[in-house]
Motif scaffolding. Structure first.
Motif, PDB file in Angstrom:
ATOM      1  N   LEU A 290      42.165  39.753  34.293  1.00  0.00           N
ATOM      2  CA  LEU A 290      41.042  40.286  33.518  1.00  0.00           C
ATOM      3  C   LEU A 290      41.274  41.733  33.105  1.00  0.00           C
ATOM      4  CD1 LEU A 290      38.102  38.689  35.500  1.00  0.00           C
ATOM      5  CD2 LEU A 290      39.192  37.899  33.401  1.00  0.00           C
ATOM      6  N   ASP A 291      42.511  42.210  33.248  1.00  0.00           N
ATOM      7  CA  ASP A 291      42.892  43.570  32.897  1.00  0.00           C
ATOM      8  C   ASP A 291      42.384  43.970  31.514  1.00  0.00           C
ATOM      9  OD1 ASP A 291      44.017  45.284  34.562  1.00  0.00           O
ATOM     10  OD2 ASP A 291      46.101  44.904  34.016  1.00  0.00           O
ATOM     11  N   GLY A 292      42.639  43.083  30.587  1.00  0.00           N
ATOM     12  CA  GLY A 292      42.281  43.421  29.207  1.00  0.00           C
ATOM     13  C   GLY A 292      40.971  42.794  28.775  1.00  0.00           C
ATOM     14  N   GLY A 293      40.189  42.329  29.736  1.00  0.00           N
ATOM     15  CA  GLY A 293      38.928  41.690  29.401  1.00  0.00           C
ATOM     16  C   GLY A 293      39.071  40.183  29.325  1.00  0.00           C
ATOM     17  N   VAL A 294      37.904  39.524  29.362  1.00  0.00           N
ATOM     18  CA  VAL A 294      37.892  38.066  29.386  1.00  0.00           C
ATOM     19  C   VAL A 294      38.502  37.487  28.120  1.00  0.00           C
ATOM     20  CG1 VAL A 294      36.426  36.033  29.569  1.00  0.00           C
ATOM     21  CG2 VAL A 294      35.874  38.082  30.878  1.00  0.00           C
ATOM     22  N   ALA A 295      38.193  38.130  26.986  1.00  0.00           N
ATOM     23  CA  ALA A 295      38.660  37.588  25.714  1.00  0.00           C
ATOM     24  C   ALA A 295      40.177  37.522  25.678  1.00  0.00           C
ATOM     25  CB  ALA A 295      38.133  38.453  24.573  1.00  0.00           C
ATOM     26  N   VAL A 296      40.825  38.603  26.120  1.00  0.00           N
ATOM     27  CA  VAL A 296      42.293  38.637  26.119  1.00  0.00           C
ATOM     28  C   VAL A 296      42.842  37.560  27.043  1.00  0.00           C
ATOM     29  CG1 VAL A 296      44.306  40.021  26.681  1.00  0.00           C
ATOM     30  CG2 VAL A 296      42.340  41.087  25.554  1.00  0.00           C
TER      31      VAL A 296
ATOM     32  N   LEU B  72      41.438  34.767  27.919  1.00  0.00           N
ATOM     33  CA  LEU B  72      41.271  33.450  27.307  1.00  0.00           C
ATOM     34  C   LEU B  72      42.294  33.214  26.206  1.00  0.00           C
ATOM     35  CD1 LEU B  72      37.413  32.989  27.140  1.00  0.00           C
ATOM     36  CD2 LEU B  72      39.083  31.781  28.554  1.00  0.00           C
ATOM     37  N   GLN B  73      42.605  34.307  25.506  1.00  0.00           N
ATOM     38  CA  GLN B  73      43.572  34.208  24.426  1.00  0.00           C
ATOM     39  C   GLN B  73      44.948  33.821  24.975  1.00  0.00           C
ATOM     40  OE1 GLN B  73      43.690  37.872  22.230  1.00  0.00           O
ATOM     41  NE2 GLN B  73      45.633  37.262  21.283  1.00  0.00           N
ATOM     42  N   HIS B  74      45.293  34.425  26.129  1.00  0.00           N
ATOM     43  CA  HIS B  74      46.569  34.066  26.760  1.00  0.00           C
ATOM     44  C   HIS B  74      46.545  32.629  27.255  1.00  0.00           C
ATOM     45  CE1 HIS B  74      48.627  37.824  26.516  1.00  0.00           C
ATOM     46  NE2 HIS B  74      47.644  38.484  27.107  1.00  0.00           N
ATOM     47  N   LEU B  75      45.371  32.227  27.685  1.00  0.00           N
ATOM     48  CA  LEU B  75      45.249  30.903  28.297  1.00  0.00           C
ATOM     49  C   LEU B  75      45.275  29.817  27.231  1.00  0.00           C
ATOM     50  CD1 LEU B  75      44.586  29.348  30.929  1.00  0.00           C
ATOM     51  CD2 LEU B  75      42.185  29.604  30.333  1.00  0.00           C
ATOM     52  N   TRP B  76      44.572  30.100  26.129  1.00  0.00           N
ATOM     53  CA  TRP B  76      44.322  29.065  25.143  1.00  0.00           C
ATOM     54  C   TRP B  76      45.482  28.913  24.180  1.00  0.00           C
ATOM     55  CZ3 TRP B  76      40.899  26.043  26.851  1.00  0.00           C
ATOM     56  CH2 TRP B  76      40.440  24.998  26.047  1.00  0.00           C
ATOM     57  N   ARG B  77      46.565  28.433  24.675  1.00  0.00           N
ATOM     58  CA  ARG B  77      47.724  28.230  23.824  1.00  0.00           C
ATOM     59  C   ARG B  77      48.249  26.831  24.084  1.00  0.00           C
ATOM     60  NH1 ARG B  77      51.221  33.657  24.938  1.00  0.00           N
ATOM     61  NH2 ARG B  77      49.786  35.107  23.958  1.00  0.00           N
ATOM     62  N   ASP B  78      48.883  26.275  23.067  1.00  0.00           N
ATOM     63  CA  ASP B  78      49.494  24.959  23.250  1.00  0.00           C
ATOM     64  C   ASP B  78      50.497  25.005  24.390  1.00  0.00           C
ATOM     65  OD1 ASP B  78      48.035  24.200  21.171  1.00  0.00           O
ATOM     66  OD2 ASP B  78      49.659  24.173  19.696  1.00  0.00           O
ATOM     67  N   ARG B  79      51.185  26.166  24.475  1.00  0.00           N
ATOM     68  CA  ARG B  79      52.252  26.266  25.447  1.00  0.00           C
ATOM     69  C   ARG B  79      51.729  26.140  26.880  1.00  0.00           C
ATOM     70  NH1 ARG B  79      57.170  27.488  26.862  1.00  0.00           N
ATOM     71  NH2 ARG B  79      57.535  29.132  28.361  1.00  0.00           N
ATOM     72  N   THR B  80      50.506  26.648  27.105  1.00  0.00           N
ATOM     73  CA  THR B  80      49.963  26.559  28.454  1.00  0.00           C
ATOM     74  C   THR B  80      49.857  25.105  28.890  1.00  0.00           C
ATOM     75  OG1 THR B  80      48.655  28.503  27.913  1.00  0.00           O
ATOM     76  CG2 THR B  80      48.084  27.344  29.926  1.00  0.00           C
TER      77      THR B  80
ATOM     78  N   ALA C 241      51.094  36.673  32.762  1.00  0.00           N
ATOM     79  CA  ALA C 241      51.633  36.059  33.967  1.00  0.00           C
ATOM     80  C   ALA C 241      50.513  35.764  34.954  1.00  0.00           C
ATOM     81  CB  ALA C 241      52.676  36.970  34.603  1.00  0.00           C
ATOM     82  N   ALA C 242      49.559  36.711  35.061  1.00  0.00           N
ATOM     83  CA  ALA C 242      48.456  36.513  35.998  1.00  0.00           C
ATOM     84  C   ALA C 242      47.552  35.377  35.534  1.00  0.00           C
ATOM     85  CB  ALA C 242      47.650  37.801  36.144  1.00  0.00           C
ATOM     86  N   VAL C 243      47.343  35.284  34.218  1.00  0.00           N
ATOM     87  CA  VAL C 243      46.510  34.197  33.689  1.00  0.00           C
ATOM     88  C   VAL C 243      47.158  32.858  34.019  1.00  0.00           C
ATOM     89  CG1 VAL C 243      45.636  33.117  31.598  1.00  0.00           C
ATOM     90  CG2 VAL C 243      45.490  35.592  31.871  1.00  0.00           C
ATOM     91  N   LEU C 244      48.469  32.770  33.764  1.00  0.00           N
ATOM     92  CA  LEU C 244      49.179  31.536  34.102  1.00  0.00           C
ATOM     93  C   LEU C 244      49.110  31.272  35.605  1.00  0.00           C
ATOM     94  CD1 LEU C 244      52.389  31.641  31.860  1.00  0.00           C
ATOM     95  CD2 LEU C 244      50.271  30.402  31.502  1.00  0.00           C
ATOM     96  N   GLY C 245      49.212  32.349  36.384  1.00  0.00           N
ATOM     97  CA  GLY C 245      49.118  32.209  37.840  1.00  0.00           C
ATOM     98  C   GLY C 245      47.783  31.613  38.252  1.00  0.00           C
ATOM     99  N   CYS C 246      46.701  32.052  37.585  1.00  0.00           N
ATOM    100  CA  CYS C 246      45.373  31.509  37.898  1.00  0.00           C
ATOM    101  C   CYS C 246      45.337  30.008  37.647  1.00  0.00           C
ATOM    102  CB  CYS C 246      44.297  32.185  37.035  1.00  0.00           C
ATOM    103  SG  CYS C 246      43.946  33.871  37.545  1.00  0.00           S
ATOM    104  N   VAL C 247      45.957  29.583  36.547  1.00  0.00           N
ATOM    105  CA  VAL C 247      45.986  28.149  36.239  1.00  0.00           C
ATOM    106  C   VAL C 247      46.714  27.402  37.363  1.00  0.00           C
ATOM    107  CG1 VAL C 247      46.791  26.405  34.628  1.00  0.00           C
ATOM    108  CG2 VAL C 247      45.925  28.578  33.776  1.00  0.00           C
ATOM    109  N   LEU C 248      47.824  27.997  37.795  1.00  0.00           N
ATOM    110  CA  LEU C 248      48.603  27.387  38.875  1.00  0.00           C
ATOM    111  C   LEU C 248      47.764  27.261  40.146  1.00  0.00           C
ATOM    112  CD1 LEU C 248      51.425  26.394  38.686  1.00  0.00           C
ATOM    113  CD2 LEU C 248      52.263  28.585  39.486  1.00  0.00           C
ATOM    114  N   VAL C 249      46.981  28.311  40.424  1.00  0.00           N
ATOM    115  CA  VAL C 249      46.129  28.272  41.611  1.00  0.00           C
ATOM    116  C   VAL C 249      45.093  27.155  41.497  1.00  0.00           C
ATOM    117  CG1 VAL C 249      44.335  29.515  42.872  1.00  0.00           C
ATOM    118  CG2 VAL C 249      46.460  30.667  42.264  1.00  0.00           C
TER     119      VAL C 249
END
Lengths: 518, 338, 364
Positions: A35-41, A43-51, A220-228
């Motif tokens: 959440l370093d850059g805020g929720v929007a950022v 979510l933006q990292h999270l919401w990708r086809d690649r994820t 990386a942290a966003v992806l880590g959260c998904v992994l968790v």
């Protein structure tokens, strides 16, 4: 109103919650970073086809490896504990050893022997070969502790040994197999060594790439959260399945002195079983050892004995201390889960597992973040590294300790209480000694896993201290495979220590059972 | 009680032995702390000499450059006084986060402009050239690729070795992007992939594969060749190097470099360490021991037959630019060559 | 020597009440048996007494001091209540000696108390053995020695003999009884085995549906059961439909005298006789009540199965009758017999038996 566990066992509940908070520390870091850059950022990292792509790839690999590990682990355990496989004691120890082979070494040696190996099947092969002992160990322990009477009844009812195995033995070990499968799944999710060597674009590779390429820790942290979250889902699923299976997982009750199980003659299957076991060991141990020997004869093979000795001692020391602390942490958690089931204890269990799916670099950075803030005096000192091992590998200890305590009859604790011993003394004098096979398994698993741990060790070790894993990495990183070989070889030898100790623990407990009770 | 104690004596002894270092643990706060992303095998001896040169204790932590940069970014107060990186990307990350102090002009001026950060926050200590390694049994000199597009020729189908997970490959692709533009780079990568290149885990494996003739060409850094010569003797080495030259990504120059951590209480010592790494004797060490190119003019290797760096043409590309690295990775993922 | 008094005790698991307003009094030094079918809550009672399970209501006094009451719950380790669980439950990781010494304070462990206790249960010299080296009966005796060693106020025995084979059971039972009496301990034995309860205990408390249905000596409980259910549970019973007038019941088998407590009973109801009260004599066809269907020989006695020839008013076994004869069996299979009921029988008016009849769906 307090949960029941808190009322009935306040001290153990507090200890369990403290451990859970420590174990969940890395998750706190993860959320801060995501959440370093805020929720929007975020979510933006999270919401990708690649994820989603990474998620599916990781999930597929995890499912495949876990399934095959459960099959291999259960078969190996059954052969060693219940069959007349020739040399089963030796097999019993050898089957454990692949646990000491870091997945990056396993991957490296396989690639050097078979250069075409890559992708899903490469990662699948290497991860299966290094993680099946996570299933083998608890299942072997459960088989040893299970009541052979059920199997005998089945045989007497006209079921052959195969059907007895399928109908009875398998059900008895289902909780242990599931618990082991969970550890395999978490390992595979968090593994980076094998997937990067095999260039299988899994979640962890995505996380590493994010660090290596952009040095931006948020994605990386966003992806880590998904992994968790994935880890939490798997853990909850395992617990549901285990809950159902527990009804079948009858371990011995009553006096606690079970008889030695009868040995099932393999007959015509004997050569096949022998061949299969040998093939498994050849793949899991033979290939890496053969490859290491070839490296040893290579050009850069000069053994720096003092460095090797000091790295060996450091490895034994930090891994043993890590195992000790992990078991100490796992005891209250295990007691809470096995003896005081409640929503709170389920939460404590979950917290102790959730962080285990994080790749080493993320977990390491989390501990760097927390360590340099919370305990700046201990940062990059030995206690911090030991603490890191205890937190990172807590699930390995919790799973084994919980099984050990669950297998110890609760009635004996009540007897102790009625003889005037308080809760604490009862745990020390009755519960823990009875659960000692499980506790030993937990300590061994943590020891073996900590001995090969690399990313967190690199970040948290005291400056100037090196372990076998760090020396191994140093050498392979500059391509000096000959120089790397001795470290890898010693790592396997060091791993044999807990393997042999465990063999003794089991032998003792099964000797105790062979005297014939009533 | 006594019996209990004596029976447990061995375990108690072991516990004390294990715990002793815990009790005795103490850091040396007077030492200069270096986080080194460069391996001990390469720079350990040199940093040992540094200790003598500075006249103070030097503590070195070894790790991966990227991991150490991330670690420095996570530490509340950076533990290190000096960061020594295998590549400029990690240094660029610390610069961007404002973690590096500006180096004195005098030190920066020792090296060419292309070997220092624009803002003076880090300086290169040694350089390496991308080269094409080849198997002279399969490839004659006149058939060697003279530029990037030659690699796409049908005759190299399945015969080029590369290391997709390696940082130097990513740097190479960044250069391709900067020289050919996004579309040109994508086009080149797609065609390169269609030509069935052989992936290896690292440069050493590529070098040895070329040496054994498994592949005809390999994209590596120059020093892997020289180290093999030094270890095995020139007469036992088959593989040879080809310098492409010109304004071509195949002629890229990468650097290793060093920066002083901002706010270090040993900034003065750290700066002296930087100066030492740029000194003639340190530069001679790189030329002789690691077979890298010195960044200081006038130093030549006494052990390795290195072509003169100033004689090698190379493209002018900023490899420390982070945004550029991100785009490179996105492109590689898109094409499927990461 | 401690008196145990339980009043209004209620306990359960989540929403399922198990003990309902249970009262029980065990005099100091007495061996009381709590006898009940499985599921009646007797194990829960024992767990509440030991402190393993919390009561929701009621009071437990040990030697006048409350251990349960008004929301108070003294933890088990402070109650000085010894427990002998099923199958002994010895600590498998400790030797016999260490098991017995477990509850002793540190300074008393070497004081000879362990040997004394092992001697008491007839296992002198077994201190070094491990539990798995003992037979089931020996394990049970060690468990008793372990429970008695710290001189508890009360000893609770949870079906301690159920796992032993029949021959051993009688012997261990006698030894345990002697050991308990020798130490003067107050003891509560929980069992579903009426023979065990009647044979061992000074007082028998019959438990049913979470409450005590009857307390008395073994003799009282057997001959004067409090209600029909107790009569059916404690020992075998033969039931007749009778018409009672002032302490005398008329049945198809003639006039039956009623026990003292039923002196004043009148009305239509059920008479309970024990099989051994049925006296059989061979009789000609017109005087016979039944024909002998089968004789099951037990050694010390025999059970004779009878099929009625006339309306006997028998309610049990689908109208069939069951008699027990000692020593010589006077009748043979197929023989016609006359039945006389010796001694007084217990009478229950129909109004009080409906509940039992309902739950048992006419099986009696």
């Amino acid at each position: 109103m307090l949960p029941e566990a808190a009322r009935s066992a306040p001290a153990i509940t507090i200890a369990g919650v403290v451990v859970a908070i420590a174990a969940a520390g890395p998750l706190g870091y993860l959320i801060v970073r995501a959440l370093d850059g805020g929720v929007a950022v975020a979510l933006q990292h999270l919401w990708r086809d690649r994820t989603l792509e990474l998620l599916l790839r990781s999930a597929g690999l995890t499912a495949a490896v876990t399934l095959v590990c459960i099959i291999l682990g259960v078969l190996a355990a059954w052969l060693v504990v219940r069959s007349d496989l020739p040399g089963r004691r030796v097999f019993g120890v050898l089957f454990m050893l692949p646990l000491a082979i870091p997945s990056y070494v396993g991957g490296f040696t396989w690639i050097s022997e078979w250069p075409g190996l890559a992708g899903f099947w490469g990662a699948f092969l290497v991860l299966t070969l290094v993680t099946y002992p996570y299933v083998y160990l608890p299942v072997a322990a459960a088989l040893r502790a299970s009541d052979p009477a059920l199997e005998e009844v089945s045989r007497s009812l006209g079921k052959g040994s195969l059907r007895t195995f399928l109908l009875v033995s398998l059900r008895q070990v289902r909780p242990a197999a599931l618990a082991g499968g969970l550890l395999v799944a978490l390992y595979v999710l968090s593994d980076f060594g094998a997937v990067s060597l095999m260039r299988y674009d899994a979640f962890t590779l995505g996380i590493y790439t994010s660090y290596r390429a952009s040095f931006d820790r948020t994605p990386a942290a966003v992806l880590g959260c998904v992994l968790v979250l994935l880890a939490v889902a798997i853990t909850v699923g395992e617990r549901r399945a285990r809950g159902k299976a527990a009804a079948f997982g009858l371990t011995r009750v009553g006096s606690g002195a079970a008889r030695e199980a009868m040995t099932v003659p393999l007959r015509r299957m004997r050569p096949i079983a022998l061949l299969g076991s040998a093939a498994l060991l050849l793949a899991a141990l033979g290939v890496p050892v053969f490859s290491l020997l070839r490296w040893l004869t290579g050009a850069s093979a000069a053994i720096d004995v003092p460095v090797l000795l000091s790295a060996t001692w450091s490895t034994v020391e930090v891994s043993a201390l890590g195992a000790l602390l992990a078991v100490l942490f796992a005891l209250p958690v295990g007691v809470l889960i096995a003896r005081h089931p409640s929503r709170l204890s389920r939460g404590v269990e979950l917290a102790s597992y959730a962080g285990h799916a994080l790749p080493g670099i993320t977990a390491g950075l989390a501990l760097v973040f927390l360590g340099s803030r919370v305990f700046p005096g201990l940062y990059q000192e030995l206690p911090m590294l030991v603490f890191a091992y205890a937190v990172l590998f807590l699930p390995l200890a919790v799973a084994a300790v919980r099984n050990g305590i669950a297998a110890a009859p609760a009635r004996l604790e009540e007897v102790s209480r009625s003889l005037g011993k308080g809760r604490f003394e009862t745990r020390l004098r009755v519960t823990f000694p009875l659960a000692s096979p499980g506790i030993a398994v937990g300590a061994a698993l943590v020891f073996l896993t900590a001995a090969k741990e690399l990313p967190a060790t690199l970040m948290l070790r005291p400056t100037g201290t090196s372990t076998l894993a760090t020396e191994l990495w140093q050498a392979t990183d500059v391509g000096a495979f000959g120089a790397a070989a001795p470290y890898a070889a010693v790592l396997i030898v060091v791993a044999a220590i807990p393997a042999v100790v465990l063999g003794n623990v089991f032998r003792k407990s099964s000797d105790a059972g062979s005297g014939g009770g009533r | 009680m006594n019996r209990f104690f004596f029976r447990r004596l061995p375990s108690i002894g072991l516990a004390v032995a294990l715990l002793f270092p815990l009790l005795a643990a103490c850091g040396n706060s007077d030492a200069l702390v270096i986080y080194s992303g460069r391996q001990q095998a390469l720079v350990g001896d040199l940093l040992g000499k540094l200790e003598k040169e500075l006249g103070m204790d030097v503590e070195v932590r070894y790790g991966g450059s990227a991991e150490m940069a991330a670690q420095l970014l996570e530490e509340k107060e950076p533990e290190a006084d000096l960061f020594y990186s295998q590549d400029s990307g990690a240094l660029g990350a610390l610069t961007e986060a404002g973690k590096l102090a500006t180096l004195p002009r005098d030190d920066l001026d020792i090296v060419d402009k292309r070997f220092q950060a624009d803002d003076g926050s880090w300086v290169a200590t040694s350089a390496r050239a991308r080269v094409v390694a080849y198997d002279p049994k399969q490839v004659s000199e006149q058939d060697l690729p003279s530029d990037l597009d030659d690699l796409l020729d049908e005759k190299w189908r399945g015969k080029v070795g590369y290391a997709p997970s390696n940082g130097s490959w990513q740097a190479f692709v960044t250069a391709v992007r900067q020289l050919k533009g996004e579309d040109g780079a994508r086009d080149w990568l797609v065609k390169f992939k269609q030509n069935n290149p052989q992936a290896y885990e690292n440069n050493v494996l590529i070098r040895d594969a070329v040496d054994k003739g498994e592949v005809a060409l390999g994209l590596i850094n120059h020093y892997y060749y020289h180290r093999k010569i030094a270890e095995e003797g020139a007469e036992n080495v088959n593989v040879k190097l080809h310098y492409v030259g010109g304004n071509d990504p195949l002629a890229l120059i990468n650097v290793a470099g060093v920066g002083v951590i901002k706010g270090s209480d040993k900034a003065e010592a750290a700066q002296r360490a930087v100066r030492y790494l740029l000194s003639e004797s340190a530069q001679q060490y790189f030329a002789d021991e690691t077979a890298e190119y010195p960044v200081r003019e006038g130093v030549t290797s006494t052990k390795h037959d290195l072509p003169k760096l100033s004689g090698i043409e190379s493209p002018d590309i900023d490899l420390s630019s982070l945004s550029s690295l991100k785009e490179t990775l996105a492109l590689l993922q898109e094409v499927g060559l990461s | 020597m401690t008196e145990l008094i339980v009043t209004g005790l209620a306990a359960g698991y989540r929403d399922t009440p198990v003990l309902r307003e249970l009262d029980l009094r065990v005099a100091a030094g007495e061996l009381a048996a709590v006898l009940g079918p499985s599921g009646c809550g007797k194990t829960t009672l024992l767990r509440v007494l030991a402190g393993f399970h919390q009561a929701s209501k009621g009071q437990v006094l040990l030697g006048g001091a409350a251990v349960v009451g008004d929301g108070m719950h003294v933890p088990p380790e402070q109650r000085r209540v010894g427990v002998v669980p099923q199958e002994g439950a010895l600590f498998p990781h400790l030797s016999v000696g260490a098991n017995v010494a477990f509850g002793l304070p540190r300074k008393r462990r070497g004081s000879g108390r362990v040997d004394e206790m092992l001697e008491l249960v007839g296992l002198r010299g077994y201190a070094k053995r491990m539990p798995h080296e003992l037979s089931g009966g020996q394990q049970q005796r060690v468990a008793l020695a372990r429970a008695l060693a710290p001189e508890p106020q009360v000893v609770l025995l949870d079906e301690p003999f159920s796992a032993l084979d029949a021959g051993l059971r009688a012997e261990v039972r006698a030894d345990v009884r002697d050991a308990l009496h020798a130490t003067g301990a107050t003891a509560v034995l929980v069992t579903h085995d009426q023979e065990e309860a009647l044979g061992m205990a000074d007082t028998v408390a019959v438990m049913r549906d979470g409450a005590i249905a009857q307390v008395g000596t073994a003799q009282q409980v057997y001959t004067e059961p409090a209600d029909l259910a107790v009569a059916l549970f404690v020992g075998e019973a033969v039931l007749f439909e009778v018409d009672a007038v002032d302490g005398v019941a008329s049945s198809a088998l003639g006039q039956l005298s009623l026990v003292t407590v039923d002196d004043a009973a009148s009305g239509v109801g059920v008479a309970v006789a024990r099989p051994e009260q049925l006296h059989l004599t061979a009789a000609p066809d017109d005087a016979a009540h039944a024909v002998v269907r089968d004789v099951v020989f037990h050694g010390h006695d025999a059970t004779v199965m009878l099929a009625p020839l006339v309306a006997t008013g028998a309610l049990s076994d689908g109208g069939r009758l069951r008699a027990r004869v000692q020593g010589h069996v006077p009748v043979r299979k197929g023989e016609r017999v006359r039945i006389d009921v010796d001694g007084p029988v217990r009478f229950f008016p129909h109004a009080t038996t409906e509940r039992v009849a309902g739950t048992r769906s006419g099986a009696y």
